[in-house]
Write a protein that holds these residues in place. Structure first.
Motif, mmCIF file in Angstrom:
data_model
loop_
_atom_site.group_PDB
_atom_site.id
_atom_site.type_symbol
_atom_site.label_atom_id
_atom_site.label_comp_id
_atom_site.label_asym_id
_atom_site.label_seq_id
_atom_site.Cartn_x
_atom_site.Cartn_y
_atom_site.Cartn_z
ATOM 1 N N MET A 45 0.838 -1.200 0.000
ATOM 2 C CA MET A 45 0.000 0.000 0.000
ATOM 3 C C MET A 45 0.875 1.253 0.000
ATOM 4 S SD MET A 45 -3.054 1.048 2.656
ATOM 5 C CE MET A 45 -3.918 -0.480 2.257
ATOM 6 N N SER A 46 1.966 1.223 0.777
ATOM 7 C CA SER A 46 2.891 2.353 0.805
ATOM 8 C C SER A 46 3.552 2.547 -0.552
ATOM 9 C CB SER A 46 3.956 2.130 1.880
ATOM 10 O OG SER A 46 4.887 3.174 1.902
ATOM 11 N N CYS A 47 3.919 1.444 -1.189
ATOM 12 C CA CYS A 47 4.503 1.487 -2.530
ATOM 13 C C CYS A 47 3.509 2.086 -3.522
ATOM 14 C CB CYS A 47 4.910 0.084 -2.955
ATOM 15 S SG CYS A 47 5.481 -0.051 -4.660
ATOM 16 N N PRO A 134 9.135 0.106 0.190
ATOM 17 C CA PRO A 134 9.466 -0.511 1.480
ATOM 18 C C PRO A 134 9.595 -2.030 1.429
ATOM 19 C CG PRO A 134 7.197 0.266 1.467
ATOM 20 C CD PRO A 134 7.831 0.795 0.221
ATOM 21 N N SER A 135 9.127 -2.656 0.368
ATOM 22 C CA SER A 135 9.241 -4.114 0.258
ATOM 23 C C SER A 135 10.630 -4.554 -0.185
ATOM 24 C CB SER A 135 8.207 -4.660 -0.728
ATOM 25 O OG SER A 135 6.909 -4.538 -0.216
ATOM 26 N N ASP A 136 11.383 -3.644 -0.774
ATOM 27 C CA ASP A 136 12.695 -3.984 -1.321
ATOM 28 C C ASP A 136 13.798 -3.456 -0.412
ATOM 29 O OD1 ASP A 136 14.400 -5.022 -3.497
ATOM 30 O OD2 ASP A 136 14.926 -2.911 -3.779
ATOM 31 N N GLN A 137 14.950 -4.114 -0.407
ATOM 32 C CA GLN A 137 16.049 -3.719 0.463
ATOM 33 C C GLN A 137 16.632 -2.355 0.092
ATOM 34 O OE1 GLN A 137 18.501 -7.170 -1.366
ATOM 35 N NE2 GLN A 137 20.022 -5.931 -0.331
ATOM 36 N N ASN A 161 13.576 2.816 -6.696
ATOM 37 C CA ASN A 161 12.879 1.596 -7.108
ATOM 38 C C ASN A 161 11.949 1.847 -8.277
ATOM 39 O OD1 ASN A 161 13.048 0.785 -3.823
ATOM 40 N ND2 ASN A 161 13.299 -0.896 -5.269
ATOM 41 N N TYR A 162 11.680 3.113 -8.574
ATOM 42 C CA TYR A 162 10.659 3.452 -9.568
ATOM 43 C C TYR A 162 11.305 4.014 -10.823
ATOM 44 C CZ TYR A 162 8.005 2.903 -5.316
ATOM 45 O OH TYR A 162 7.485 2.395 -4.150
ATOM 46 N N LYS A 163 10.917 3.440 -11.959
ATOM 47 C CA LYS A 163 11.554 3.796 -13.221
ATOM 48 C C LYS A 163 10.515 4.001 -14.321
ATOM 49 C CE LYS A 163 15.891 1.563 -11.960
ATOM 50 N NZ LYS A 163 17.055 0.792 -12.426
ATOM 51 N N HIS A 286 6.783 -7.736 -4.576
ATOM 52 C CA HIS A 286 5.391 -8.076 -4.299
ATOM 53 C C HIS A 286 5.062 -9.386 -5.019
ATOM 54 C CE1 HIS A 286 5.408 -4.021 -2.919
ATOM 55 N NE2 HIS A 286 5.463 -3.514 -4.134
ATOM 56 N N THR A 287 4.480 -10.313 -4.310
ATOM 57 C CA THR A 287 4.226 -11.637 -4.865
ATOM 58 C C THR A 287 3.275 -11.568 -6.055
ATOM 59 O OG1 THR A 287 4.500 -12.626 -2.685
ATOM 60 C CG2 THR A 287 3.396 -13.961 -4.360
#
Length: 327
Positions: A45-47, A134-137, A161-163, A286-287
């Motif tokens: 949700m944060s992502c 937040p899901s990624d290191q 993380n965003y491209k 995310h799965t």
């Protein structure tokens, strides 16, 4: 006087204690997956909110400039533009250009974006929370002493993380798109058919100009951390939000496509130089899929199972494709 009956007291036996411990362990075992699911749901949700903010910032930029933000890049057809492709140039990404619309006006001004070179700008090493999932290191690493193929030497860079979506035409790796319509349109970085092709600065795009429809066109998606891809130990393109190439990926290959070498996913070990072309797709922690913000500002979860033809069609903004099984 006779004493009232007193019940004798005793402690737990060893067997009873072991049973209690076993029950607690089972309960914890049952609870942990639920806790992990709640945490991932919150992180996702944060992502999603990060992508929503990025989409809104792009729209605000458009409203202010009457065009979408275009990454600046000295490409193969105009290598002198902006001083060239490296950090010694002012080839700033679209993520750098929208900073004032993300309440990062100080970073934008102090960094002298976009006139300064990346190497000389104090903004280069700034960590922008909105650019980290937040899901990624990467969200805990935040900055990295990188040596990508564009830095040529070590620089501390803020990560992303965003491209932006280059498009779907791509001439490398297992999913090279040999569509004849793309033969003369570049290599998938410049001359690409998406909203953030690296030569989009030559011909600006407006929201009205998105012929395929803003609700059918993806703008920005996710990527995940791989140390070798950030460094010069392999031909890595890096994760700097500031640099135009490092802030883009392609939809030529399926979501979460990870090339395997000897049964081991490359992204968990190191990037095989021979697989450079296969590593430019969107990926997430995310799965089952990847989140994207569309040109209309909405955020959707695109599943790994999406037909490749549909996924590629979503990456072009004026291809005239018919979407089948789109999210």
């Amino acid at each position: 006087m006779s004493r009232p009956f007193e019940r004798s007291r005793r402690g737990f036996t060893l067997i009873e204690l072991l049973v209690v411990i076993a029950i607690i362990a089972i309960l914890i075992g049952l609870l942990l997956p639920a806790v992990q699911k709640v945490r991932e749901a919150a992180a996702r949700m944060s992502c999603s909110n990060n992508l929503k903010q990025i989409g809104l910032a792009i729209h605000n930029y458009h409203d202010q400039n009457d065009k979408l933000p275009a990454s600046r890049y000295g490409d193969y057809s105009d290598g002198a533009a902006f001083g060239g492709p490296f950090y010694s140039s002012s080839s700033w990404s679209f993520l750098a250009l929208i900073l004032p619309h993300l309440e990062q006006d100080n970073v934008y001004k102090v960094g002298n974006i976009p006139t300064s070179t990346l190497a000389a700008s104090p903004a280069l090493g700034q960590s922008i929370k909105t650019y980290l999932c937040p899901s990624d290191q990467m969200s805990s690493i935040r900055t990295f002493n990188a040596r990508s193929r564009y830095s040529q030497t070590n620089y501390v860079v803020g990560l992303t993380n965003y491209k932006g979506v280059l498009g779907s035409n791509f001439n490398y790796g297992d999913y090279a798109n040999a569509n004849p319509a793309f033969v003369n349109s570049g290599d998938g970085f410049w001359g690409a058919n998406g909203l953030f092709s690296l030569d989009r600065w030559k011909t600006s795009v407006t929201l009205v100009g998105i012929a395929d429809g803003t609700s059918n066109t993806v703008m920005v998606g996710e990527d995940i951390w791989t140390a070798d891809y950030a460094n010069g130990t392999q031909p890595g393109n890096g994760f700097s939000w500031a640099h135009s190439v490092e802030a883009t990926l392609t939809c030529a290959m399926p979501p979460n496509y990870i090339k395997h070498a000897n049964g081991v996913p490359i992204n968990t070990t190191s990037l095989d130089q021979a697989e450079w072309g296969s590593y430019h797709g969107f990926k997430s922690k995310h799965t089952g899929g990847v989140q994207f913000v569309y040109a209309d500002g909405s955020v959707h979860f695109v599943r790994d199972s999406i037909p490749l033809s549909t996924y590629r069609a979503m990456a072009s903004y004026a291809g005239g494709e018919v979407l089948v099984d789109a999210p």
